[in-house]
Enzyme design. Sequence first.
Site, PDB file in Angstrom:
ATOM      1  N   THR A  59       0.865  -1.185   0.000  1.00  0.00           N
ATOM      2  CA  THR A  59       0.000   0.000   0.000  1.00  0.00           C
ATOM      3  C   THR A  59       0.901   1.235   0.000  1.00  0.00           C
ATOM      4  OG1 THR A  59      -0.215   0.158   2.408  1.00  0.00           O
ATOM      5  CG2 THR A  59      -1.816  -1.247   1.239  1.00  0.00           C
ATOM      6  N   GLY A  60       0.481   2.257  -0.736  1.00  0.00           N
ATOM      7  CA  GLY A  60       1.343   3.425  -0.888  1.00  0.00           C
ATOM      8  C   GLY A  60       2.586   3.054  -1.672  1.00  0.00           C
ATOM      9  N   TYR A  69       1.005  12.291  15.083  1.00  0.00           N
ATOM     10  CA  TYR A  69       1.688  11.325  14.193  1.00  0.00           C
ATOM     11  C   TYR A  69       2.337  10.212  15.022  1.00  0.00           C
ATOM     12  CZ  TYR A  69       4.964   9.589  10.611  1.00  0.00           C
ATOM     13  OH  TYR A  69       5.682   8.801   9.744  1.00  0.00           O
TER      14      TYR A  69
HETATM   15  N1  LIG Z   1      10.133   9.586   4.967  1.00  0.00           N
HETATM   16  C1  LIG Z   1      10.412   9.362   6.237  1.00  0.00           C
HETATM   17  O1  LIG Z   1      11.381   9.928   6.757  1.00  0.00           O
HETATM   18  C2  LIG Z   1       9.568   8.411   7.041  1.00  0.00           C
HETATM   19  C3  LIG Z   1      10.076   7.976   8.277  1.00  0.00           C
HETATM   20  C4  LIG Z   1       9.355   7.027   8.993  1.00  0.00           C
HETATM   21  C5  LIG Z   1       8.178   6.530   8.498  1.00  0.00           C
HETATM   22  N2  LIG Z   1       7.691   6.981   7.298  1.00  0.00           N
HETATM   23  C6  LIG Z   1       6.469   6.347   6.802  1.00  0.00           C
HETATM   24  O2  LIG Z   1       6.762   5.692   5.592  1.00  0.00           O
HETATM   25  C7  LIG Z   1       5.557   5.507   4.836  1.00  0.00           C
HETATM   26  C8  LIG Z   1       5.826   5.860   3.367  1.00  0.00           C
HETATM   27  O3  LIG Z   1       6.135   7.222   3.279  1.00  0.00           O
HETATM   28  P1  LIG Z   1       7.282   7.817   2.342  1.00  0.00           P
HETATM   29  O4  LIG Z   1       8.216   8.558   3.215  1.00  0.00           O
HETATM   30  O5  LIG Z   1       7.788   6.774   1.415  1.00  0.00           O
HETATM   31  O6  LIG Z   1       6.459   8.968   1.595  1.00  0.00           O
HETATM   32  P2  LIG Z   1       6.050   9.254   0.070  1.00  0.00           P
HETATM   33  O7  LIG Z   1       7.251   9.250  -0.807  1.00  0.00           O
HETATM   34  O8  LIG Z   1       5.235  10.489   0.150  1.00  0.00           O
HETATM   35  O9  LIG Z   1       5.124   8.019  -0.295  1.00  0.00           O
HETATM   36  C9  LIG Z   1       3.906   7.838   0.355  1.00  0.00           C
HETATM   37  C10 LIG Z   1       3.141   6.780  -0.374  1.00  0.00           C
HETATM   38  O10 LIG Z   1       1.913   6.561   0.338  1.00  0.00           O
HETATM   39  C11 LIG Z   1       0.840   6.790  -0.530  1.00  0.00           C
HETATM   40  N3  LIG Z   1      -0.258   7.348   0.235  1.00  0.00           N
HETATM   41  C12 LIG Z   1      -0.269   8.451   1.009  1.00  0.00           C
HETATM   42  N4  LIG Z   1      -1.464   8.606   1.573  1.00  0.00           N
HETATM   43  C13 LIG Z   1      -2.217   7.578   1.140  1.00  0.00           C
HETATM   44  C14 LIG Z   1      -3.550   7.179   1.353  1.00  0.00           C
HETATM   45  N5  LIG Z   1      -4.365   7.897   2.140  1.00  0.00           N
HETATM   46  N6  LIG Z   1      -4.003   6.074   0.738  1.00  0.00           N
HETATM   47  C15 LIG Z   1      -3.198   5.344  -0.067  1.00  0.00           C
HETATM   48  N7  LIG Z   1      -1.943   5.658  -0.322  1.00  0.00           N
HETATM   49  C16 LIG Z   1      -1.454   6.776   0.281  1.00  0.00           C
HETATM   50  C17 LIG Z   1       1.348   7.710  -1.635  1.00  0.00           C
HETATM   51  O11 LIG Z   1       0.633   7.454  -2.815  1.00  0.00           O
HETATM   52  P3  LIG Z   1      -0.313   8.522  -3.583  1.00  0.00           P
HETATM   53  O12 LIG Z   1       0.317   9.858  -3.446  1.00  0.00           O
HETATM   54  O13 LIG Z   1      -0.311   7.969  -4.982  1.00  0.00           O
HETATM   55  O14 LIG Z   1      -1.627   8.402  -2.919  1.00  0.00           O
HETATM   56  C18 LIG Z   1       2.781   7.202  -1.782  1.00  0.00           C
HETATM   57  O15 LIG Z   1       2.820   6.068  -2.610  1.00  0.00           O
HETATM   58  C19 LIG Z   1       4.501   6.338   5.539  1.00  0.00           C
HETATM   59  O16 LIG Z   1       3.693   5.482   6.331  1.00  0.00           O
HETATM   60  C20 LIG Z   1       5.323   7.269   6.433  1.00  0.00           C
HETATM   61  O17 LIG Z   1       4.600   7.696   7.547  1.00  0.00           O
HETATM   62  C21 LIG Z   1       8.354   7.911   6.558  1.00  0.00           C
END
Ligand SMILES: NC(=O)c1ccc[n+]([C@@H]2O[C@H](COP(=O)([O-])OP(=O)(O)OC[C@H]3O[C@@H](n4cnc5c(N)ncnc54)[C@H](OP(=O)(O)O)[C@@H]3O)[C@@H](O)[C@H]2O)c1
Length: 241
Positions: free
Chosen positions: A3-4, A141
């Site tokens: 997912t995502g 968060y």
């Molecule tokens: N980046 C960090 O430093 C960090 C650290 C710890 C944890 N995280 C976690 O890692 C996960 C992935 O984030 P990322 O950093 O890879 O960010 P990202 O590059 O913005 O990717 C987020 C992904 O989640 C999808 N998404 C967002 N909201 C959604 C929703 N409501 N329903 C379905 N898909 C959704 C987006 O797809 P669309 O835009 O196509 O909907 C995208 O594919 C998240 O759970 C985030 O909280 C991130």
Amino acid sequence: MITGGTNGMGFATAQQFIKEGGCVIITGRSTETVNKAVGQLGSNAFGIVSNAGDIEDLLTLQEKARRYTDNIDVLFANAGYGKFSPIENVDEAHFDELFNVLVKGTFFTVQQILPLMNENSSIVLNTSVVTAMGTSNFSIYSAAKSAVQSFIKTFAAECTSKGIRVNGVSPGYIKTNGFNNTGLSPEQIERTIQNIIPTIPFKRFGEPLEIANAVLFLASEEASYIHGTELTVDAGISIIA
Ligand SMILES: NC(=O)c1ccc[n+]([C@@H]2O[C@H](COP(=O)([O-])OP(=O)(O)OC[C@H]3O[C@@H](n4cnc5c(N)ncnc54)[C@H](OP(=O)(O)O)[C@@H]3O)[C@@H](O)[C@H]2O)c1
């Protein structure tokens, strides 16, 4: 299933599973982002438009996944983003948005996909190192991610008899699109990043691939005795003072 999977660590994980010979179903919120990512990933990728913050989408996820397969070996529940606010400024919309996407989204994603998973399959939940720290402006968060962290344990308990391993990956600061969902301007994002870098033991953000590699490991035979735990991938930021 990831997912995502249209961007960031979800997309990198999809790329790695495909590189290892797998087929991947990714989700995202819009036809545009899903189609673009599927196009980039190639013929072993399939897409579902599904919003993890929308209960109707969540409750039809199994039906949509069955259009492609009745058998899912790995579920990476990863969809989500952070938004940050001081306690005084948090309103109900901020609270509900993050709990809907991260907590409700993770729970009902797993509930829906579980019937498609057989013995020796594996679930990986994406948490965050924020669960290990008290960070200003992160109250909602961090609480939502702590709920996801709790699911690792309860899901592991319930999935043991099904032969399904459940674990989490806990990323530190990773170079993704994530900051673009925070509501900060590009200048504020750049300033925030420059302020964070000196606090990271390796003095750099992690790459999405470094999370993907951890997810592949947790999902693999090499992790056959790992169940109900979290793998922290954060350059040590959550434990090194
Ligand atoms: N980046 C960090 O430093 C960090 C650290 C710890 C944890 N995280 C976690 O890692 C996960 C992935 O984030 P990322 O950093 O890879 O960010 P990202 O590059 O913005 O990717 C987020 C992904 O989640 C999808 N998404 C967002 N909201 C959604 C929703 N409501 N329903 C379905 N898909 C959704 C987006 O797809 P669309 O835009 O196509 O909907 C995208 O594919 C998240 O759970 C985030 O909280 C991130």
